[in-house]
Design a protein around this motif. Structure first.
Motif, PDB file in Angstrom:
ATOM      1  N   UNK A  32       0.865  -1.278   0.045  1.00 31.53           N
ATOM      2  CA  UNK A  32       0.122  -0.080  -0.013  1.00 31.53           C
ATOM      3  C   UNK A  32       0.933   1.217   0.016  1.00 31.53           C
ATOM      4  N   UNK A  33       2.116   1.481   0.653  1.00 27.41           N
ATOM      5  CA  UNK A  33       2.981   2.476   0.586  1.00 27.41           C
ATOM      6  C   UNK A  33       3.695   2.515  -0.595  1.00 27.41           C
ATOM      7  N   UNK A  62      -2.209  -9.146  -5.390  1.00 24.89           N
ATOM      8  CA  UNK A  62      -3.465  -9.360  -5.745  1.00 24.89           C
ATOM      9  C   UNK A  62      -4.675  -9.315  -4.567  1.00 24.89           C
ATOM     10  N   UNK A  63      -4.298  -9.875  -3.696  1.00 27.23           N
ATOM     11  CA  UNK A  63      -5.067 -10.051  -2.509  1.00 27.23           C
ATOM     12  C   UNK A  63      -5.315  -8.461  -1.941  1.00 27.23           C
ATOM     13  N   UNK A  68      -8.584  -3.387  -1.398  1.00 29.73           N
ATOM     14  CA  UNK A  68      -8.509  -1.949  -1.435  1.00 29.73           C
ATOM     15  C   UNK A  68      -9.673  -1.425  -2.524  1.00 29.73           C
ATOM     16  N   UNK A  69      -9.922  -2.542  -3.592  1.00 32.51           N
ATOM     17  CA  UNK A  69     -11.064  -2.281  -4.514  1.00 32.51           C
ATOM     18  C   UNK A  69     -12.492  -2.143  -3.839  1.00 32.51           C
TER      19      UNK A  69
END
Length: 70
Positions: A32-33, A62-63, A68-69
């Motif tokens: 994420x960073x 992928x996970x 986050x989607x």
């Protein structure tokens, strides 16, 4: 609680934690960073900077991106 086996990218998580000695939450935070970035760029980062195998890196990316989607 369900007795169904874990499927998809998350099925790799126990072996990733065992092999690389860090919890999945650490790897997800690292991904994420590094966002925004393309999927394969994130996979490459985990492989080159952290010595992760392709399948493990791909599973984490992928996970994380799917989470986050939603």
């Amino acid at each position: 609680m369900s007795n169904d086996p874990v499927k998809g990218p998350a099925s790799y998580f126990p072996s990733i934690e065992k092999k690389y000695g860090r919890p999945i939450s650490d790897w997800k935070e690292l991904v994420r960073k590094s966002c925004p970035a393309r999927h394969m760029d994130l996979v490459s980062m985990l492989k080159t900077e952290h010595g992760m195998g392709h399948g493990h890196a791909n599973a984490i990316v992928a996970h994380t991106l799917a989470e986050d989607k939603s």
